[in-house]
Design a protein around this motif. Structure first.
Motif, mmCIF file in Angstrom:
data_model
loop_
_atom_site.group_PDB
_atom_site.id
_atom_site.type_symbol
_atom_site.label_atom_id
_atom_site.label_comp_id
_atom_site.label_asym_id
_atom_site.label_seq_id
_atom_site.Cartn_x
_atom_site.Cartn_y
_atom_site.Cartn_z
ATOM 1 N N ASP A 1 0.856 -1.178 0.000
ATOM 2 C CA ASP A 1 0.000 0.000 0.000
ATOM 3 C C ASP A 1 0.894 1.231 0.000
ATOM 4 O OD1 ASP A 1 -2.248 1.610 0.072
ATOM 5 O OD2 ASP A 1 -2.378 1.582 2.242
ATOM 6 N N GLY A 2 0.942 1.933 -1.121
ATOM 7 C CA GLY A 2 1.744 3.137 -1.209
ATOM 8 C C GLY A 2 3.224 2.873 -1.010
ATOM 9 N N THR A 3 3.772 3.359 0.085
ATOM 10 C CA THR A 3 5.206 3.246 0.331
ATOM 11 C C THR A 3 5.520 2.201 1.390
ATOM 12 O OG1 THR A 3 5.103 5.041 1.956
ATOM 13 C CG2 THR A 3 5.615 5.647 -0.321
ATOM 14 N N ARG A 4 4.655 1.217 1.539
ATOM 15 C CA ARG A 4 4.882 0.172 2.542
ATOM 16 C C ARG A 4 4.519 -1.197 1.967
ATOM 17 N NH1 ARG A 4 2.257 2.204 7.332
ATOM 18 N NH2 ARG A 4 4.239 3.178 7.884
ATOM 19 N N ILE A 5 5.340 -2.191 2.255
ATOM 20 C CA ILE A 5 5.097 -3.579 1.851
ATOM 21 C C ILE A 5 5.193 -4.446 3.098
ATOM 22 C CG2 ILE A 5 6.055 -5.568 0.610
ATOM 23 C CD1 ILE A 5 7.022 -3.640 -1.534
ATOM 24 N N VAL A 6 4.257 -5.366 3.259
ATOM 25 C CA VAL A 6 4.321 -6.313 4.368
ATOM 26 C C VAL A 6 4.293 -7.728 3.824
ATOM 27 C CG1 VAL A 6 3.266 -4.749 6.026
ATOM 28 C CG2 VAL A 6 1.816 -6.287 4.715
ATOM 29 N N ALA A 7 5.005 -8.613 4.486
ATOM 30 C CA ALA A 7 5.028 -10.023 4.110
ATOM 31 C C ALA A 7 4.957 -10.862 5.368
ATOM 32 C CB ALA A 7 6.304 -10.354 3.335
ATOM 33 N N ALA B 1 -3.283 -8.179 5.436
ATOM 34 C CA ALA B 1 -3.808 -7.123 4.572
ATOM 35 C C ALA B 1 -3.353 -5.794 5.155
ATOM 36 C CB ALA B 1 -5.334 -7.178 4.488
ATOM 37 N N LEU B 2 -3.190 -4.789 4.284
ATOM 38 C CA LEU B 2 -2.587 -3.531 4.694
ATOM 39 C C LEU B 2 -3.376 -2.357 4.147
ATOM 40 C CD1 LEU B 2 -0.054 -2.010 5.893
ATOM 41 C CD2 LEU B 2 0.976 -2.275 3.629
ATOM 42 N N ASP B 3 -3.550 -1.344 4.987
ATOM 43 C CA ASP B 3 -4.167 -0.094 4.556
ATOM 44 C C ASP B 3 -3.521 1.043 5.340
ATOM 45 O OD1 ASP B 3 -5.835 1.766 3.361
ATOM 46 O OD2 ASP B 3 -7.471 1.458 4.763
ATOM 47 N N GLY B 4 -2.516 1.665 4.750
ATOM 48 C CA GLY B 4 -1.817 2.755 5.423
ATOM 49 C C GLY B 4 -1.121 2.314 6.694
ATOM 50 N N ASP B 5 -1.479 2.933 7.823
ATOM 51 C CA ASP B 5 -0.864 2.604 9.110
ATOM 52 C C ASP B 5 -1.631 1.521 9.862
ATOM 53 O OD1 ASP B 5 1.264 4.356 8.890
ATOM 54 O OD2 ASP B 5 0.176 6.022 9.793
ATOM 55 N N ARG B 6 -2.493 0.818 9.167
ATOM 56 C CA ARG B 6 -3.247 -0.272 9.798
ATOM 57 C C ARG B 6 -3.056 -1.551 8.989
ATOM 58 N NH1 ARG B 6 -7.921 2.078 10.561
ATOM 59 N NH2 ARG B 6 -7.800 2.254 12.842
ATOM 60 N N VAL C 1 -9.041 -4.743 3.908
ATOM 61 C CA VAL C 1 -9.256 -3.638 4.830
ATOM 62 C C VAL C 1 -9.227 -2.343 4.039
ATOM 63 C CG1 VAL C 1 -6.784 -3.655 5.413
ATOM 64 C CG2 VAL C 1 -8.386 -2.431 6.884
ATOM 65 N N GLN C 2 -10.187 -1.473 4.324
ATOM 66 C CA GLN C 2 -10.241 -0.163 3.701
ATOM 67 C C GLN C 2 -10.858 0.825 4.678
ATOM 68 O OE1 GLN C 2 -13.311 0.956 1.019
ATOM 69 N NE2 GLN C 2 -11.950 2.031 -0.380
ATOM 70 N N GLY C 3 -10.045 1.781 5.093
ATOM 71 C CA GLY C 3 -10.548 2.795 6.013
ATOM 72 C C GLY C 3 -11.169 2.190 7.258
ATOM 73 N N GLY C 4 -12.442 2.453 7.476
ATOM 74 C CA GLY C 4 -13.118 1.967 8.670
ATOM 75 C C GLY C 4 -13.895 0.685 8.471
ATOM 76 N N ARG C 5 -13.456 -0.171 7.546
ATOM 77 C CA ARG C 5 -14.168 -1.431 7.331
ATOM 78 C C ARG C 5 -13.176 -2.555 7.037
ATOM 79 N NH1 ARG C 5 -18.770 -0.024 3.958
ATOM 80 N NH2 ARG C 5 -19.832 0.325 5.945
ATOM 81 N N ILE C 6 -13.468 -3.727 7.568
ATOM 82 C CA ILE C 6 -12.646 -4.921 7.362
ATOM 83 C C ILE C 6 -13.544 -6.074 6.940
ATOM 84 C CG2 ILE C 6 -11.188 -6.658 8.490
ATOM 85 C CD1 ILE C 6 -10.189 -4.465 10.364
ATOM 86 N N ALA C 7 -13.113 -6.829 5.938
ATOM 87 C CA ALA C 7 -13.781 -8.060 5.533
ATOM 88 C C ALA C 7 -12.857 -9.229 5.855
ATOM 89 C CB ALA C 7 -14.112 -8.040 4.045
ATOM 90 N N VAL C 8 -13.414 -10.273 6.473
ATOM 91 C CA VAL C 8 -12.633 -11.437 6.889
ATOM 92 C C VAL C 8 -13.268 -12.690 6.307
ATOM 93 C CG1 VAL C 8 -11.679 -12.724 8.836
ATOM 94 C CG2 VAL C 8 -12.099 -10.258 9.058
ATOM 95 N N ALA C 9 -12.504 -13.446 5.534
ATOM 96 C CA ALA C 9 -13.006 -14.692 4.958
ATOM 97 C C ALA C 9 -12.938 -15.802 5.982
ATOM 98 C CB ALA C 9 -12.207 -15.070 3.714
#
Length: 304
Positions: free
Chosen positions: A65-71, A109-114, A161-169
């Motif tokens: 997401d933008g300038t951050r990658i998580v693995a 999953a990543l969305d900015g600082d969350r 995850v997007q803003g104030g909502r999370i979907a979990v399978a």
């Protein structure tokens, strides 16, 4: 939020894929053959220090997401940040809660600082869980742990995850589906549940999710299907259904008024369909076909 999948493989690295326009330079990977196709080249190899060869790092559970990658790998989350034009390993995140019941870092999953990190069930008789983590004062802290309302061993095997909502399978079948959570005054609360009208245990429902505002796309590649749900008057209702052959719905990605649906039934048959929405109606706009001789890869990379 830009949603992308970073392709890894049976090698100890993440290949960062950057998008570039057509030029005389021969692309390493291509999504199409049109004159205005977007190509991808390897930008940088990412790997944690001390990683053994042939570990499989980078093959699964990655997000950008933008300038951050998580693995996610081997019970830890590795976080790279773009600094001065280079990707630098900034953080290594361990399980915020000590437990032997769940396998931390099974998905992310990543969305900015969350970020949301999966903890799939490691023993029988327990549910999977999801850890919502935020970066505060320079470190990643547990914001909240999300649990299903009933026994769901694979709860958390995929997220969006997007803003104030999370979907979990939560997997396929009657005990599966996808659960929605919404941020309400600093607390994540249950915000609905979706599933197929006639659930199947082998349809891979929820293997991939894409969340955009009040819409959620869910893959069911085992059944060759994908679904779009819309939140209306406080509940999630099915808005669109795609049916095809096995492998259709290998990945899904929502962006603006469009939905990208991948077909991952073998490398030789990789393709993607683009659907365009008008109001609450969807129609196929185009089918994208890759290079006839694609390089070996774990999956297509999507960015809608």
């Amino acid at each position: 939020m830009m949603r992308s999948s970073i392709v890894g493989g049976a090698v100890p690295l993440l290949a960062v894929l950057s998008v570039m326009g057509c030029s005389d330079e021969r692309p390493a990977e291509a999504l199409g053959q049109r004159s205005d196709a977007l190509y991808f080249r390897n930008e940088q190899r990412l790997e944690p220090p001390g990683l053994e060869s042939e570990s499989g790092f980078g093959a699964y559970a990655n997000a950008v997401d933008g300038t951050r990658i998580v693995a996610a790998f081997s019970g830890q989350i590795f976080v790279w940040e773009l600094q001065g034009g280079n990707w630098t390993l900034a953080d290594t995140v361990d399980a915020p809660v000590a437990t032997s019941d769940n396998e931390f870092a099974s998905s992310v999953a990543l969305d900015g600082d969350r970020m949301v990190v999966g903890g799939k069930a490691a023993v029988s008789g327990v549910s999977g869980t999801a850890y919502v983590m935020v970066k505060t004062a320079g470190s990643w802290q547990l914001e909240q742990q999300l649990d299903p309302p009933a026994l769901r061993p694979v709860f958390g095997h995929a997220f969006e995850v997007q803003g104030g909502r999370i979907a979990v399978a939560a997997g396929s079948g009657n005990a599966g589906g996808a659960y929605l959570f919404a941020l309400d005054n600093g607390t994540w609360i249950a915000d609905g549940h979706v599933n197929r009208t006639s659930p199947k245990s082998d349809d891979s429902y929820g293997a991939q999710l894409s969340l955009l505002d009040d819409r959620l796309a869910v893959s069911a590649s085992g059944a060759g299907m994908a679904f779009v749900y819309r939140r209306d008057n406080g509940s999630w209702e099915q808005e669109f259904e795609i049916s095809g052959s096995e492998g259709v719905g290998h990945d899904v990605s929502l962006s603006g008024e469009r939905l990208l649906v991948g077909n991952g039934n073998g490398l030789s048959s990789h393709s993607a369909r683009v659907y365009l929405r008008s109001g609450t109606s969807w129609a196929q706009e185009q089918q994208l076909v890759p290079n006839p001789n694609p390089p070996p890869a774990a999956a297509l990379a999507f960015s809608a």
